[in-house]
Design a protein around this motif. Structure first.
Motif, PDB file in Angstrom:
ATOM      1  N   ALA A 131     -15.437   6.684   0.876  1.00  0.00           N
ATOM      2  CA  ALA A 131     -16.410   5.949   1.678  1.00  0.00           C
ATOM      3  C   ALA A 131     -17.806   6.531   1.508  1.00  0.00           C
ATOM      4  O   ALA A 131     -17.975   7.743   1.311  1.00  0.00           O
ATOM      5  CB  ALA A 131     -16.012   5.997   3.149  1.00  0.00           C
ATOM      6  N   SER A 136      -8.359  -1.600   3.934  1.00  0.00           N
ATOM      7  CA  SER A 136      -8.281  -0.261   4.520  1.00  0.00           C
ATOM      8  C   SER A 136      -7.456  -0.232   5.792  1.00  0.00           C
ATOM      9  O   SER A 136      -6.734   0.732   6.055  1.00  0.00           O
ATOM     10  CB  SER A 136      -9.689   0.266   4.804  1.00  0.00           C
ATOM     11  N   ASP A 137      -7.612  -1.263   6.597  1.00  0.00           N
ATOM     12  CA  ASP A 137      -6.915  -1.255   7.878  1.00  0.00           C
ATOM     13  C   ASP A 137      -5.693  -2.177   7.875  1.00  0.00           C
ATOM     14  O   ASP A 137      -5.127  -2.466   8.933  1.00  0.00           O
ATOM     15  CB  ASP A 137      -7.891  -1.652   8.999  1.00  0.00           C
ATOM     16  N   PHE A 152      -9.395  -1.207  -1.344  1.00  0.00           N
ATOM     17  CA  PHE A 152      -9.827  -2.574  -1.618  1.00  0.00           C
ATOM     18  C   PHE A 152      -8.965  -3.160  -2.736  1.00  0.00           C
ATOM     19  O   PHE A 152      -8.422  -2.429  -3.567  1.00  0.00           O
ATOM     20  CB  PHE A 152     -11.290  -2.617  -2.092  1.00  0.00           C
ATOM     21  N   GLN A 199       0.841  -1.206   0.000  1.00  0.00           N
ATOM     22  CA  GLN A 199       0.000   0.000   0.000  1.00  0.00           C
ATOM     23  C   GLN A 199       0.879   1.260   0.000  1.00  0.00           C
ATOM     24  O   GLN A 199       0.634   2.206  -0.748  1.00  0.00           O
ATOM     25  CB  GLN A 199      -0.872  -0.040   1.265  1.00  0.00           C
ATOM     26  N   GLU A 238     -11.008  -7.910  -1.246  1.00  0.00           N
ATOM     27  CA  GLU A 238     -10.639  -7.748   0.171  1.00  0.00           C
ATOM     28  C   GLU A 238     -10.650  -6.268   0.551  1.00  0.00           C
ATOM     29  O   GLU A 238     -10.241  -5.410  -0.247  1.00  0.00           O
ATOM     30  CB  GLU A 238      -9.216  -8.264   0.410  1.00  0.00           C
ATOM     31  N   ASP A 239     -11.123  -5.988   1.767  1.00  0.00           N
ATOM     32  CA  ASP A 239     -11.026  -4.636   2.324  1.00  0.00           C
ATOM     33  C   ASP A 239      -9.651  -4.504   2.978  1.00  0.00           C
ATOM     34  O   ASP A 239      -9.379  -5.138   3.995  1.00  0.00           O
ATOM     35  CB  ASP A 239     -12.146  -4.415   3.348  1.00  0.00           C
ATOM     36  N   ARG A 254      -4.120   6.726   6.574  1.00  0.00           N
ATOM     37  CA  ARG A 254      -5.244   6.830   5.634  1.00  0.00           C
ATOM     38  C   ARG A 254      -6.254   7.851   6.134  1.00  0.00           C
ATOM     39  O   ARG A 254      -6.575   7.897   7.323  1.00  0.00           O
ATOM     40  CB  ARG A 254      -5.912   5.454   5.508  1.00  0.00           C
ATOM     41  N   ARG A 262     -11.136   4.517   1.585  1.00  0.00           N
ATOM     42  CA  ARG A 262     -10.995   3.084   1.830  1.00  0.00           C
ATOM     43  C   ARG A 262     -10.175   2.456   0.699  1.00  0.00           C
ATOM     44  O   ARG A 262     -10.161   2.974  -0.428  1.00  0.00           O
ATOM     45  CB  ARG A 262     -12.360   2.390   1.884  1.00  0.00           C
TER      46      ARG A 262
END
Lengths: 98, 365
Positions: free
Chosen positions: A94, A70-71, A63, A30, A67-68, A56, A61
């Motif tokens: 979002a 974001s975190d 993806f 990322q 898959e998410d 972030r 967000r």
């Protein structure tokens, strides 16, 4: 080439297509993808993550491959299909508000 | 005329008669444009604060009066120790950058401009907006723990550059009050003596006042006019002392205040009903004019809706031009921009269906 899909407001700001293709030096994470995005499009600095902390932005967000992410940790490897250029890394505004 | 709205920027052009206006825009559609303004030294140079809750702060600059734009620096980094300010519940919270509320270009250098930001701080660029540096003496004045956000956030919204005393900068913060520097922004002193805010534990405290806007005539920079959360105030010693000049106004609340271009004792406000309702008293949109520097006010209603009007006029959404007679302009949260080409005697809408107006500025070219 790494594909990144941008939300419409950032496409307009960057004067880019919806999907941009970036040269990213491994490892493909990322952090390295966003670094490459900001290097190619300096006007996007600060729009997906804080310029100082690199955290972030709350209403952005990430993806990929269903898959998410974001975190996910910024230095975690991205899914193999993103690395191969088969799938795009998605930057999404979002849903917020009514 | 440069109009910032909740959903983009608009540029309106007219000749000196100011009867027919052509609307160009939206620029930056969908983004909040908190402020859009031009350099007095080079009117083709414009700066815009472009904001999104999703994507943060973007800064734009134009060198051709808004025909084309380029993004410039948007890194507003607080200098040194960040410190804390008061939060709504009385607790302490660290400073954190949110957005640029107001831009004030230098009077004589197109590359220099000041930015007032939330959380309250003052930044300066000397390279046309490519980089911004904080003037940290303001935030580090020592009273920061007593500053608190107003309903819209803890914003530095007013920057007055003194045309006669070039070292003097006067700023206002909601809700901290007025601060003045005599050394180009290095050191600062509160300038709130005479302000009374009953909401505060100490109503006459040195800081904590919810100042909404201050204005001055360039020929008399020591005379300042203020629309406060409550009351209209005046200072004749550059902000060292203030006294109330609300007089016969129909409410004690409002946001903007402006001074006539050629009459330093003629001022304009738009009274709003109370701090909770935020619309004109009795549903009548009235600009009030004082030709005596306050206390005696007359309602200006010709051409303005006098029933069922429930819009607000925000602090950056009123301005004057340099023509004679003076043109007065204001924008509403209902998307109307009203203009008067006769000192405020009569008004008419020059735009009626814009997004909610955040700011208006006019350039007389």
């Amino acid at each position: 080439m790494i594909k990144v899909l941008l939300p419409a407001p950032l496409c307009r700001l960057a004067k880019s297509e919806t999907i941009v293709e970036l040269e990213v030096v491994a490892p493909i994470t990322q952090r390295t993808v966003l670094d490459a995005l900001e290097a190619r499009y300096p006007m996007l600095r600060g729009t997906t993550r804080d310029q100082q902390t690199k955290l972030r932005r709350a209403y952005v967000r990430f993806f990929a491959c269903g898959e998410d992410l974001s975190d996910a940790a910024p230095d975690d490897p991205l899914p193999a299909d993103v690395v191969k250029g088969k799938e795009a890394f998605l930057v999404v505004g979002a849903l917020a508000g009514g | 005329m440069l109009v910032g709205t909740r959903k983009g920027a608009f540029i309106l052009n007219s000749d000196e008669k100011r009867k027919s206006w052509k609307i160009d825009g939206p620029h930056f559609g969908g983004w909040e444009i908190y402020h859009l303004t031009g350099s007095p030294a080079e009117p083709n140079r414009l700066f815009a604060s472009q904001v999104s809750d999703w994507f943060g702060q973007v800064m734009q600059r134009s060198d051709d009066a808004g025909k084309t734009w380029e993004t410039v620096g948007n890194d507003f980094n607080y200098e040194g120790e960040v410190g804390t300010h008061q939060w709504y519940d009385g607790s302490q919270r660290p400073w954190g950058f949110k957005r640029v509320w107001h831009l004030e270009p230098s009077l004589d250098d197109p590359d220099t401009a000041y930015a007032g930001v939330e959380d309250a701080a003052l930044f300066r660029t000397g390279d046309g907006g490519k980089t911004w540096q904080e003037l940290p003496g303001l935030r580090q004045h020592g009273s920061g723990p007593d500053w608190m956000p107003g309903a819209g956030g803890m914003c530095l919204h007013t920057i007055l550059l003194d045309p006669k005393n070039r070292g003097r900068i006067t700023i206002a913060i909601s809700a901290a009050g007025v601060f003045r520097s005599e050394d180009h922004g290095k050191t600062w002193q509160p300038s709130n003596k005479g302000l009374v805010s009953e909401m505060m534990p100490n109503p006459t405290g040195e800081v904590g006042h919810c100042v909404h806007r201050i204005a001055a005539h360039p020929s008399r920079p020591d005379t300042l006019f203020m629309q406060k959360h409550w009351d209209v105030m005046r200072s004749d010693d550059a902000g060292a002392n203030w006294h109330e000049v609300s007089g016969n106004l129909p409410s004690d609340f409002g946001f903007p205040i402006v001074v006539h271009a050629h009459e330093p004792e003629t001022i304009y406000v738009v009274p709003i009903k109370s701090d909770s309702e935020h619309y004109p008293p009795d549903g009548k949109l009235r600009v009030y004019r004082s030709r005596s520097g306050g206390n005696e006010w007359e309602a200006l209603t010709q051409g303005l809706p006098q029933e069922h009007c429930y819009v607000n006029i925000l602090r950056d959404a009123m301005c004057v031009d340099a023509n004679d007679p003076c043109g007065i302009y204001f924008g509403t949260t209902g998307g109307q921009v009203y203009a008067s080409a006769d000192d405020g005697d009569s008004w008419r809408p020059i735009a009626e269906h814009l997004p909610a107006v955040l700011s208006v500025e006019v350039q007389t070219l």
